[in-house]
Design a protein around this motif. Structure first.
Motif: not given
Length: 366
Positions: A107-113, A159-175
């Motif tokens: 989690i540190e790696k992808v956050a810093k990435g 819960p899942h309804y609070i998620r905003n899928p548009k805000l989940w980044p594509k990079e880093p790939l494993e984020f």
């Protein structure tokens, strides 16, 4: 409608010009922009920090002595230590928490990435003014408000309804995969800690689990670049959390930035390797009728070192009604907080700037 415009260095919104602190650091300005310069009374001066000997007394809870097959005197001793930590400090560090080291490292790696991506890529996930998901600065509600020397990236998890899928980044790939794995592990830790906290109050161990319903969980990653004048700025304004529990992971090699308000003085929290910092939120203060108090905390910056932190907030379902538990109210401990809807309180919390424990006045019986 609030309108925001992005450019390569700053964010402009209804509340004025907001510089991106990482980009400021690259520019190495000789003068800190005035919106980051704190009033003299707020600045992190050395005489407001206690000695290291007192810092080391911040409680450490060994989770392995609470969980699993431990019984009898060993477990009772650790429960008493947990109770003291909740009542006297509102903060503790938990060791042997059961979350694998590779999960913490990932989690540190992808956050810093993510934070090291070019600004234009991070700005594809903007934190719209008045919200707390996405990239940017949260809790900014006026043009003259002082800003934190920090970049944030926050996501709703459950819960899942609070998620905003548009805000989940594509990079880093494993984020996304890493955040999912990490969040499940932290959720389990929160559920178990609340069982033991209930036991310290002579409650049934499942009290909070049954009360909370489908608990709300969110994650926020904070990146604090070095600052040429750390004596003038704050990485994060003093505040208490609106959650029931907050779990903080401090990045390896980061500067020592977390401070808590203890006996009206700011105390540095020296990280313990591979430990997680746990703090009591406003919600648990209300439920315990003030026995376990949420505590103001803040972050300071460093002239040469950066700092990364990953914060998880764990709270009851937005649908439930909250108030002090009846067993913790009597003639010697009268009811200090009114009953309220947790969703209503959450809305109140996220639409006000961070200002100590002021948001908890929403629930207090005056």
């Amino acid at each position: 409608m609030r309108v925001f415009v992005l450019n390569c260095l700053s964010i402009f919104n209804a509340f004025g010009h907001i510089d991106d602190v990482q980009e400021l650091r690259k520019a190495k300005p000789t003068i800190i922009p005035h919106r980051f310069v704190r009033d003299v009374s707020e600045r992190p001066t050395t005489d407001m920090i206690l000695s290291f000997s007192l810092v080391s007394s911040i409680p450490i809870v060994d989770f392995s002595r609470l969980d699993g097959s431990n019984k009898g005197a060993c477990k009772n001793e650790m429960l008493q230590q947990l109770a003291r930590a909740c009542e006297e400090w509102g903060f503790f560090q938990v060791i042997n928490h059961g979350i694998a080291l590779n999960v913490l490292e990932s989690i540190e790696k992808v956050a810093k990435g993510f934070f090291m991506l070019p600004l234009e890529k991070k700005q594809r996930y903007p934190m719209v003014p008045g919200t707390v998901q996405g990239y940017g600065q949260a809790f900014v509600f006026s043009e003259d408000q002082k800003l934190d020397w920090c970049n944030m990236f926050a996501l709703g998890i459950t819960p899942h309804y609070i998620r905003n899928p548009k805000l989940w980044p594509k990079e880093p790939l494993e984020f996304s995969e890493t955040v999912e794995i990490y969040s499940r592990s932290v959720r389990k830790l929160c559920e178990n800690l609340l069982k033991y906290i209930a036991m310290t109050l002579d409650l049934k161990s499942t009290t909070f689990e049954e009360m909370f319903g489908e608990a709300v969980q969110a994650i926020r990653m904070n990146y604090y670049p070095p600052c040429s004048r750390p004596d003038l700025v704050l990485g994060m304004s003093p505040h208490s959390d609106g959650s029931a529990l907050t779990v903080l992971q401090q990045g390896k090699g980061s500067s020592v930035g977390l401070q808590i308000l203890k006996d009206n003085k700011w105390v540095r929290v020296q990280p313990v390797p591979n430990a997680l910092v746990i703090n009591i939120g406003d919600t648990l203060e209300v439920l315990t009728n003030g026995k376990y108090k949420s505590v103001q905390h803040r972050a300071v910056t460093h002239e040469e070192l950066d700092r990364l932190s990953i914060v998880t907030f764990y709270a009851p379902s937005y649908e439930i009604e909250l108030g002090p538990l009846a067993i913790l109210v009597d003639e010697n401990n009268p009811c200090k907080y009114r009953r309220y809807n947790h969703g209503e309180y959450n809305k109140h919390y996220v639409t006000n700037k961070l200002q100590g424990k002021k948001t908890l006045e929403f629930a207090k019986i005056l």
